[in-house]
Design a protein around this motif. Sequence first.
Motif, short mmCIF file in Angstrom:
data_model
loop_
_atom_site.label_atom_id
_atom_site.label_comp_id
_atom_site.label_asym_id
_atom_site.label_seq_id
_atom_site.Cartn_x
_atom_site.Cartn_y
_atom_site.Cartn_z
N THR A 1 41.68 41.41 38.85
CA THR A 1 41.37 40.33 37.73
C THR A 1 42.68 39.76 37.34
O THR A 1 42.53 38.48 37.06
CB THR A 1 40.80 41.22 36.59
OG1 THR A 1 39.65 41.81 36.92
CG2 THR A 1 40.38 40.31 35.27
N LYS B 1 32.03 36.94 33.63
CA LYS B 1 30.98 37.20 34.17
C LYS B 1 30.51 36.28 35.42
O LYS B 1 30.22 36.57 36.22
CB LYS B 1 29.63 37.09 33.14
CG LYS B 1 28.32 37.16 34.05
CD LYS B 1 27.13 36.88 32.74
CE LYS B 1 25.92 36.96 33.53
NZ LYS B 1 24.94 36.63 32.55
N ILE C 1 38.30 44.87 34.04
CA ILE C 1 38.05 43.40 33.85
C ILE C 1 38.73 43.05 32.73
O ILE C 1 39.47 42.16 32.56
CB ILE C 1 36.81 42.97 34.01
CG1 ILE C 1 36.24 43.07 35.56
CG2 ILE C 1 36.64 41.56 33.76
CD1 ILE C 1 34.93 42.67 35.69
N ILE D 1 34.02 42.44 42.48
CA ILE D 1 33.02 43.31 42.81
C ILE D 1 33.23 43.92 44.55
O ILE D 1 32.45 44.73 44.78
CB ILE D 1 31.70 42.56 42.58
CG1 ILE D 1 30.59 44.05 42.53
CG2 ILE D 1 31.32 41.63 43.28
CD1 ILE D 1 30.69 45.14 41.72
N PRO E 1 34.18 47.42 34.06
CA PRO E 1 34.21 46.69 33.03
C PRO E 1 35.50 46.71 32.12
O PRO E 1 36.22 45.82 31.80
CB PRO E 1 33.00 46.96 32.00
CG PRO E 1 32.63 48.45 32.47
CD PRO E 1 33.04 48.35 34.11
N PHE F 1 33.91 38.76 37.63
CA PHE F 1 33.14 39.84 38.40
C PHE F 1 32.81 39.66 39.80
O PHE F 1 32.79 40.46 40.60
CB PHE F 1 31.80 39.79 37.47
CG PHE F 1 30.83 40.84 38.01
CD1 PHE F 1 31.11 42.14 37.69
CD2 PHE F 1 29.71 40.55 38.91
CE1 PHE F 1 30.12 43.19 38.18
CE2 PHE F 1 29.12 41.50 39.08
CZ PHE F 1 29.23 42.91 38.96
#
Length: 287
Positions: A168, A192, A105, A200, A102, A196
């Motif tokens: 990112t 989100k 990001i 991921i 997190p 993500f």
Amino acid sequence: MFFPFSQSGVKSLSQKMSDWGVCLLGIYLVIAFLTPILINLGLIPDGQFGLDSPIFAPPSLEHFCGTDRLGRDVCSRTLQGTSVALQVVFLAVGLAVLIGLPIGILSGYIGGFFDKALVLIMETLYTVPVLLLSVVIAFLLGRGIPNASIALCVVYIPQYFRVVRNQTAQVKTEQYVEAAKAMGAGPLWIMKRYLFKNVITSVPVLLTLNAADAVLILGSLGFLGLGLPETIPEWGSDLNMALDAMPLGIWWTALYPGIAMFGLVLSLSLVGESLELFFNHKKTVQK
């Protein structure tokens, strides 16, 4: 994770090795699950105590892997060490992912001073040798499973941050992200919905490789006496205790923990190779 056959109908050597890694890791997971049950049923001795067994007894039908200098069953301690290693390693890398993903990001998307400050902190941690940083943290926190997990966790957070933050920063400049902003999508929804999902895919490969490295670091901490308490079976501490016995020809106290550690590192490394092949194959199919 098993891959489809190649165009020739035969699996490549790398694919076969990946499958072996998955099977080997599965064996370790089964051992970690069954060992406490077998000890409670009295089918194997508890490796934490000597139970009046002779010290340095060679491998026999009574003690398959012999006993150590305290009369503890080496086989039982090696099996119990599997569960301990998996607990510490997966807790450590799990926490590293939960923290590094997190903030990576956020840093890559927000940018500016916030990004520069986090990059400076993470780069500073990243430049410190892994073993040295884990030793310092373990020394400050003390011995124990949670403390060892935290010591390893701090070591790997910068790696996830770097990978996720860089991806990112690239993805946020794509046209579909700009279109979502123009349509009034908020930062949380964009991170989100778009960011993500794109970042991921690189995490599982890094996670398994970090887990393999964490097994060795945990063993090093145990070898230095900074890992887990002596009452908890752990491969690194057992190898440390075996050093004094090696000149006397007592090989079994070092052989079996060493093989167990090598096998777990190998299985996790091969699983990382398996995941990398899977994602590369997926990208090729999508193209």
